[in-house]
Design an enzyme around this catalytic site. Structure first.
Site, PDB file in Angstrom:
ATOM      1  N   GLU A   5       0.842  -1.206   0.000  1.00 14.44           N
ATOM      2  CA  GLU A   5       0.000   0.000   0.000  1.00 14.44           C
ATOM      3  C   GLU A   5       0.877   1.256   0.000  1.00 14.44           C
ATOM      4  OE1 GLU A   5      -3.018   1.997  -0.677  1.00 14.44           O
ATOM      5  OE2 GLU A   5      -3.684   0.036   0.052  1.00 14.44           O
TER       6      GLU A   5
ATOM      7  N   GLU B 195       1.898   6.188  -7.265  1.00 20.23           N
ATOM      8  CA  GLU B 195       0.873   7.139  -7.704  1.00 20.23           C
ATOM      9  C   GLU B 195       1.350   8.588  -7.570  1.00 20.23           C
ATOM     10  OE1 GLU B 195      -2.910   6.411  -5.902  1.00 20.23           O
ATOM     11  OE2 GLU B 195      -3.188   4.529  -7.002  1.00 20.23           O
TER      12      GLU B 195
END
Length: 99
Positions: free
Chosen positions: A39, A46
């Protein structure tokens, strides 16, 4: 990340309540670490993609989708690990509760 962290806390509390074995603790901790680690990597990918390519681009989408896929893969592993660890303790608890 908040959802994964919250679920991790719940899993750790349940592992303590059901007194799972040390080997099962290690499996749960491995699964939690993998999910939270991927994560974090997903968030990093991103952020970098958004910094480098603020416009919509097929390669940017591919990078983001691949990173999200890694999170999904580790989350599926974590669910399978949780089923393996908690199946018998939960079934024993249910059986004891029903009798």
């Amino acid at each position: 990340m908040r959802v994964h962290s919250g679920v991790a806390v719940i899993v750790l509390v349940l592992a303590a309540v059901f007194r799972v074995s040390p080997g099962d603790w290690m499996l749960l901790l491995l699964a939690i670490t993998l999910v939270l680690g991927t994560e974090l990597m997903n968030t990093a990918v991103e952020s970098v993609v958004d910094l480098v390519s603020p416009d919509i681009h097929p390669l940017a989408k591919a990078a983001k989708d691949t990173a999200a896929g890694a999170v999904l893969l580790t989350a599926v592993f974590a669910v399978i690990a949780g089923l393996y660890v908690f199946y018998h303790p939960v079934m024993d608890w249910i059986t004891g509760f029903m009798s």
